[in-house]
Design a protein around this motif. Structure first.
Motif, PDB file in Angstrom:
ATOM      1  N   TYR A 559     -22.121  -5.721   1.350  1.00 34.45           N
ATOM      2  CA  TYR A 559     -21.624  -5.813   1.013  1.00 34.45           C
ATOM      3  C   TYR A 559     -21.331  -4.284   0.213  1.00 34.45           C
ATOM      4  O   TYR A 559     -21.740  -3.828   1.089  1.00 34.45           O
ATOM      5  CB  TYR A 559     -23.042  -5.785  -1.141  1.00 34.45           C
ATOM      6  N   ASN A 560     -20.296  -3.718  -1.187  1.00 35.97           N
ATOM      7  CA  ASN A 560     -19.667  -3.087  -1.153  1.00 35.97           C
ATOM      8  C   ASN A 560     -19.149  -1.994  -0.008  1.00 35.97           C
ATOM      9  O   ASN A 560     -19.227  -1.174   0.528  1.00 35.97           O
ATOM     10  CB  ASN A 560     -20.931  -1.184  -1.270  1.00 35.97           C
ATOM     11  N   ASN A 561     -17.736  -2.879   0.344  1.00 41.69           N
ATOM     12  CA  ASN A 561     -17.631  -3.026   1.126  1.00 41.69           C
ATOM     13  C   ASN A 561     -15.454  -3.063   0.496  1.00 41.69           C
ATOM     14  O   ASN A 561     -15.534  -3.880  -0.319  1.00 41.69           O
ATOM     15  CB  ASN A 561     -17.172  -3.777   2.632  1.00 41.69           C
ATOM     16  N   LEU A 562     -14.609  -2.748   1.399  1.00 44.51           N
ATOM     17  CA  LEU A 562     -12.898  -2.685   1.272  1.00 44.51           C
ATOM     18  C   LEU A 562     -13.177  -4.250   1.367  1.00 44.51           C
ATOM     19  O   LEU A 562     -13.587  -5.143   2.337  1.00 44.51           O
ATOM     20  CB  LEU A 562     -12.249  -2.130   1.980  1.00 44.51           C
ATOM     21  N   PHE A 563     -12.325  -5.019   0.821  1.00 46.47           N
ATOM     22  CA  PHE A 563     -11.790  -6.723   0.940  1.00 46.47           C
ATOM     23  C   PHE A 563     -10.244  -6.667   1.138  1.00 46.47           C
ATOM     24  O   PHE A 563     -10.205  -7.970   2.177  1.00 46.47           O
ATOM     25  CB  PHE A 563     -12.337  -7.155  -0.075  1.00 46.47           C
ATOM     26  N   ASN A 564      -9.525  -5.947   0.866  1.00 50.11           N
ATOM     27  CA  ASN A 564      -8.161  -6.590   1.248  1.00 50.11           C
ATOM     28  C   ASN A 564      -7.331  -4.601   1.100  1.00 50.11           C
ATOM     29  O   ASN A 564      -7.698  -4.310   0.553  1.00 50.11           O
ATOM     30  CB  ASN A 564      -7.814  -7.438  -0.054  1.00 50.11           C
ATOM     31  N   ILE A 565      -6.334  -4.928   1.872  1.00 46.65           N
ATOM     32  CA  ILE A 565      -5.574  -4.202   2.150  1.00 46.65           C
ATOM     33  C   ILE A 565      -4.282  -4.720   2.125  1.00 46.65           C
ATOM     34  O   ILE A 565      -3.433  -5.528   2.778  1.00 46.65           O
ATOM     35  CB  ILE A 565      -5.534  -3.068   3.301  1.00 46.65           C
ATOM     36  N   GLU A 566      -3.519  -3.473   1.671  1.00 44.93           N
ATOM     37  CA  GLU A 566      -2.119  -4.531   1.178  1.00 44.93           C
ATOM     38  C   GLU A 566      -0.684  -3.158   1.459  1.00 44.93           C
ATOM     39  O   GLU A 566      -1.219  -2.392   0.657  1.00 44.93           O
ATOM     40  CB  GLU A 566      -1.398  -5.150   0.554  1.00 44.93           C
ATOM     41  N   GLY A 573       4.080   3.458   2.894  1.00 41.91           N
ATOM     42  CA  GLY A 573       3.238   4.877   2.610  1.00 41.91           C
ATOM     43  C   GLY A 573       2.320   4.253   1.149  1.00 41.91           C
ATOM     44  O   GLY A 573       1.364   4.839   0.370  1.00 41.91           O
ATOM     45  N   VAL A 574       2.860   3.687   0.710  1.00 40.74           N
ATOM     46  CA  VAL A 574       1.953   3.023  -0.729  1.00 40.74           C
ATOM     47  C   VAL A 574       1.627   1.675  -0.250  1.00 40.74           C
ATOM     48  O   VAL A 574       1.730   0.853  -0.374  1.00 40.74           O
ATOM     49  CB  VAL A 574       3.385   2.047  -1.590  1.00 40.74           C
ATOM     50  N   ILE A 575       0.147   1.809  -0.403  1.00 39.43           N
ATOM     51  CA  ILE A 575      -0.985   0.895  -0.010  1.00 39.43           C
ATOM     52  C   ILE A 575      -2.052   0.505  -0.805  1.00 39.43           C
ATOM     53  O   ILE A 575      -2.456   1.916  -2.200  1.00 39.43           O
ATOM     54  CB  ILE A 575      -1.924   1.656   1.232  1.00 39.43           C
ATOM     55  N   TRP A 576      -2.568  -0.535  -1.591  1.00 41.98           N
ATOM     56  CA  TRP A 576      -3.099  -0.725  -1.981  1.00 41.98           C
ATOM     57  C   TRP A 576      -3.957  -1.481  -1.655  1.00 41.98           C
ATOM     58  O   TRP A 576      -4.230  -1.998  -0.487  1.00 41.98           O
ATOM     59  CB  TRP A 576      -2.294  -2.124  -3.000  1.00 41.98           C
ATOM     60  N   VAL A 577      -5.528  -0.925  -2.349  1.00 40.59           N
ATOM     61  CA  VAL A 577      -6.815  -1.145  -1.327  1.00 40.59           C
ATOM     62  C   VAL A 577      -7.912  -2.109  -2.782  1.00 40.59           C
ATOM     63  O   VAL A 577      -8.055  -1.549  -3.829  1.00 40.59           O
ATOM     64  CB  VAL A 577      -7.841  -0.356  -0.908  1.00 40.59           C
ATOM     65  N   GLY A 578      -8.294  -3.289  -2.184  1.00 39.47           N
ATOM     66  CA  GLY A 578      -9.526  -3.713  -3.256  1.00 39.47           C
ATOM     67  C   GLY A 578     -10.643  -3.837  -2.684  1.00 39.47           C
ATOM     68  O   GLY A 578     -10.940  -3.929  -1.286  1.00 39.47           O
ATOM     69  N   SER A 579     -11.273  -3.862  -3.442  1.00 39.73           N
ATOM     70  CA  SER A 579     -13.358  -3.826  -3.006  1.00 39.73           C
ATOM     71  C   SER A 579     -13.950  -5.443  -2.739  1.00 39.73           C
ATOM     72  O   SER A 579     -13.068  -5.577  -4.282  1.00 39.73           O
ATOM     73  CB  SER A 579     -14.258  -2.691  -3.001  1.00 39.73           C
ATOM     74  N   ASP A 580     -14.782  -5.551  -3.212  1.00 41.69           N
ATOM     75  CA  ASP A 580     -15.515  -6.337  -3.164  1.00 41.69           C
ATOM     76  C   ASP A 580     -16.264  -6.905  -4.174  1.00 41.69           C
ATOM     77  O   ASP A 580     -17.443  -7.658  -4.632  1.00 41.69           O
ATOM     78  CB  ASP A 580     -16.267  -6.968  -1.575  1.00 41.69           C
ATOM     79  N   ASP A 581     -16.524  -4.820  -4.940  1.00 43.28           N
ATOM     80  CA  ASP A 581     -17.476  -4.691  -5.836  1.00 43.28           C
ATOM     81  C   ASP A 581     -16.585  -4.952  -6.581  1.00 43.28           C
ATOM     82  O   ASP A 581     -16.861  -3.967  -8.002  1.00 43.28           O
ATOM     83  CB  ASP A 581     -18.172  -4.024  -5.430  1.00 43.28           C
ATOM     84  N   GLY A 582     -15.008  -4.502  -7.078  1.00 38.11           N
ATOM     85  CA  GLY A 582     -14.529  -5.190  -8.771  1.00 38.11           C
ATOM     86  C   GLY A 582     -13.837  -4.078  -8.640  1.00 38.11           C
ATOM     87  O   GLY A 582     -13.305  -3.178  -9.734  1.00 38.11           O
ATOM     88  N   LEU A 583     -13.653  -2.787  -7.435  1.00 34.18           N
ATOM     89  CA  LEU A 583     -12.132  -1.385  -7.792  1.00 34.18           C
ATOM     90  C   LEU A 583     -11.177  -1.988  -6.613  1.00 34.18           C
ATOM     91  O   LEU A 583     -10.432  -2.485  -5.663  1.00 34.18           O
ATOM     92  CB  LEU A 583     -13.112  -0.108  -6.955  1.00 34.18           C
TER      93      LEU A 583
END
Length: 777
Positions: A559-566, A573-583
């Motif tokens: 847990y506390n990991n990154l879950f999605n990168i796009e 250079g515009v990169i969005w990142v979502g985590s498995d703990d809601g950030l």
């Protein structure tokens, strides 16, 4: 000739003619696109199944419950399987199937599987009943039980039904326990209850004396970071009056118990077997010779209780009191009353259920993580699983080949690249490549040159597959032993299915997510850390994966990991990142600086999908999933200002089906597709209102969506991969068209096959329809 010309002119005119306005119909409805059909491309290889059953007097008829794929039936001994629950079931995770012994046309199905995984598990909504051997079904209540482990039907009275309710694994609920109906499921009485955290995991009944029953209860719950299995709520109970009175059995059994399976021997009801998870040498198989009053341990063989929360069914042979089976990674068989066991691999690993024909013990049907299979020779050979499109798939991507290929990982199987269409009669095994990557794969590839395929999977594994020479090499940023280690002690943490992408602007750039965003420009030989820790980094949630008996070590609870990168497809250079703990984090300068752009007030949850708009670099969408923290509400958000503000856009999506994916159509701005736990939805106005886009697609969990060449590609959790061909009607729908009496959609560009192949190796996967299609509303 004049008549033909007139007809052509008339058809062309329909493209622009708008009929009289309607007043009774809603502006936009499913009728505008109800003729559009999905097709199942496969792969036709079985997915997880945790329940099977048969008919004693019919050795060719069997039922299988897929974990996300519904109920299936074969009438030819496993040569073909057909789904019989589509159109009737609201949820498709199946816990148990039980035909009435006195009338096999009456079948009861409990939904929600028993061995609940942290990923790839869907909840149920109670009990279903058929009175015509599965042709039609009726819902019979018990919705809040969530997961049903067993159903028992009285041998002479098909209206007397017992249900073992395991309950909600993500939070406490009082609907756990044993239920009894004496009117065929119309009304229910709870006749045994332990507590809000302990449900019924197994139930066994003496077939010659249905008043003699025993059940195993299980104290069990999950959080994203831990599996709790075992405690005071794990018990063994016995009744001799059909459930009116229950007695807890403790003599000879360990005090601290985890998950258990229990089986009364049909050959001799004085003998009862239990498979028990316990501490140290207390675990293993126990036997009673006094009808379950007391027990003695027969073996401490670890193969009978390893990774117990996932297995533990024990089945006594109906014709030999000393023969029994324990389901584990292998199907373990004993012929000496449980003293020694031999592993029978069967048709696939990870075994969950076994039904033995009481009239011939050599005839069996087995449920495992590859589906359902039948044997007529005691397990020497089994029917194929390559006829069941019940695979559970994770994220998917596509390439730019002709035809384009679909890449995804199948739970409890391999990562594949499968053709979206073929010139053979059907898509089969010859049309997909199996990559040496794990089941929980997230895949990345340069779509214009898909030679090198990058796949992450559990335990921080990360590989590159070279398609041209079929070679696989490890590209982990920091190779180390991960399995069994606490995540807080690792240099780089990683999710069960960690994120990876190839930059849409530079195919030499690979982005990978641990707790950091990492970058490689040399095919994974070296890696650069390009962000700070973008998670909540709660060390209390980075400990052991299991308690109080066994540590779950396979890293699904990391847990506390990154879950999605796009990365934005239109602005490098515009990169969005979502985590498995809601950030949610964003960089607009290629990773030099990062900003926390999480929607205000968002509860801890999984940022399951981040979708940068293909039309505007400032616009993005997120699908947020909270089921692991006992929140089944759908959450989809949209931003038009690089995450400064967010708008919740879920109007029209049912409030009890959580969202898993959201995508924007590249050919029409604001045309959105959403995948939820129970199906697909579409919005024509940037998410202000959603409409079902289910059509002929089964009501199945949707794990991912992609749009490729005006097709919608759909990954499911239990029904393999589907494609909705030709989205052009959806591109044209408007309020004006919706109010018309009729409208002929302008067809997609016409293409045709240059050749036709004749092959005996075609498969069951569906090709697009060959005839030209004109869709008229």
């Amino acid at each position: 000739m004049r008549k033909i010309l007139f007809l052509l002119v008339a058809l062309c005119s329909l493209n622009v003619i708008i009929g009289q306005k309607k007043s009774s119909e809603p502006a936009i409805s499913e009728k505008l696109y109800e003729s559009m059909l999905y097709r199942n491309i496969g792969p036709f290889r079985g997915g997880r199944s945790t329940t099977v059953t048969g008919i004693p007097d019919d050795i060719f008829t069997y039922y299988m419950g897929a974990t996300g794929g519904g109920v299936w039936k074969t009438t030819d001994g496993g040569n073909t399987w057909n789904n019989i629950s589509d159109g009737y079931f609201n949820t498709t995770g199946i816990g148990d199937i039980t035909p009435a012994p006195s009338d096999p046309n009456i079948i009861y199905v409990g939904t929600g599987e028993s061995p609940v995984r942290g990923v790839k598990t869907s909840h149920g909504d109670g009990l279903y009943k058929s009175t015509d051997a599965g042709k039609t079904w009726k819902h019979m209540g018990l919705e809040k039980t969530r997961h049903i482990s067993d159903v028992y039907v009285h041998p002479k009275n098909p209206d007397k039904v017992y249900v073992a309710a395991q309950g909600n694994p993500w939070g406490p609920n009082e609907e756990r326990g044993v239920y009894l109906s004496e009117d065929g499921g119309i009304t229910w009485e709870k006749i045994l209850y332990v507590n809000e955290n302990s449900g019924i995991v197994d139930m066994t009944v003496d077939p010659n004396n249905p008043n003699f029953m025993m059940v195993a209860t299980w104290e069990f719950w999950r959080k994203p970071w831990i599996v709790h299995s075992g405690g005071p709520g794990s018990r063994i109970y016995k009744t001799t009056d059909g459930g009116k009175n229950w007695k807890e059995i403790t003599k000879g059994l360990p005090e601290l118990k985890g998950k258990m399976g229990v089986s009364i021997s049909p050959a001799n009801p004085d003998i009862v077997y239990i498979a028990i998870d316990a501490l140290g040498d207390k675990a293993g198989v126990y036997r009673s010779d006094d009808a379950g009053e007391s027990f003695k341990q027969t073996t401490n063989d670890a193969t009978t209780y390893a990774r117990s929360w996932y297995y533990m069914h024990i089945i006594a042979d109906p014709n030999d009191e000393d023969e029994l089976w324990v389901m584990n990674s292998w199907a373990m068989k004993s012929i000496d009353g449980g003293k020694t066991f031999e592993g029978i691999r069967g048709s696939h690993v990870d075994h969950h259920d076994l039904w033995i024909n009481p009239k011939n013990s050599d005839v069996m049907v087995n449920a495992n993580d590859g589906g359902g299979s039948v044997t007529f020779n005691g397990g020497e050979t089994w029917s194929t699983m390559y006829n069941q499109p019940t695979g559970q798939f994770y994220r998917l991507i596509t390439d730019n080949e002709h035809p384009y290929r679909v890449y995804s990982g199948q739970q409890d199987n391999s990562t594949i690249a499968i053709d979206s269409r073929v010139v053979d009669d059907g898509i089969g095994e010859m049309h997909w490549d199996v990559m040496r990557a794990g089941e929980s794969s997230t895949v990345a590839v340069d779509p214009d040159n898909p030679r090198f395929v990058y796949s992450t999977y559990f335990a921080s594994n990360f590989v590159e597959w070279d398609r041209d020479i079929d070679n696989t090499r490890m590209v982990m940023p920091y190779p180390t032993r991960v399995t069994g280690e606490q995540p807080k002690n690792l240099k780089y943490r990683a999710n069960w299915n960690g994120p990876v992408i190839v930059s849409p602007h530079n195919p030499n750039v690979i982005y990978y997510g641990s707790q950091y965003v990492m970058k490689s420009t040399d095919r994974g030989v070296t890696w650069e850390v390009m962000s700070e820790d973008l998670t909540q980094n709660d060390k209390d949630h980075q400990g052991k994966g299991g308690e109080p008996i066994s540590n779950e070590q396979i890293t699904a609870e990391s847990y506390n990991n990154l879950f999605n990168i796009e990365e934005s497809p239109i602005k490098e250079g515009v990169i969005w990142v979502g985590s498995d703990d809601g950030l949610v984090h964003l960089t607009q300068d290629g990773g030099k600086t990062w900003t926390n752009v999480t929607p205000k007030g968002l509860k801890e949850s999984i940022i399951n999908v981040v979708e940068p708009s293909p039309h505007n670099p400032a616009t993005a969408y997120i699908a947020v999933t909270g089921y692991k923290l006992n929140d089944f509400t759908p959450y989809i958000f949209k931003t038009n200002d690089y995450g400064v503000t967010w708008e919740k856009i879920v109007n029209g999506i049912p409030g009890d089906t959580f969202a898993r994916s959201v995508r924007e159509d590249p050919d029409r701005k604001g045309l959105l597709y959403a995948g939820t736990e129970t199906g697909v939805f579409v919005s024509f106005n940037e998410g202000k209102l959603w409409h079902p886009l289910q059509n002929n697609l089964p009501e199945v969990p949707i794990t991912d969506l992609r749009i490729k060449r005006k097709d919608l590609v759909v990954a499911t959790q239990g029904r393999a991969i589907w494609i909705l061909d030709d989205l052009t009607p959806l591109h044209q729908i408007s309020e004006e068209i919706a109010k018309a009496d009729y409208y002929l959609y302008k067809p997609n560009d016409v293409s045709t096959e240059l050749s036709v192949a004749y092959s005996i190796d075609g498969g069951y996967g569906e090709n697009p329809r060959r005839a030209h299609k004109y869709t008229m509303y």
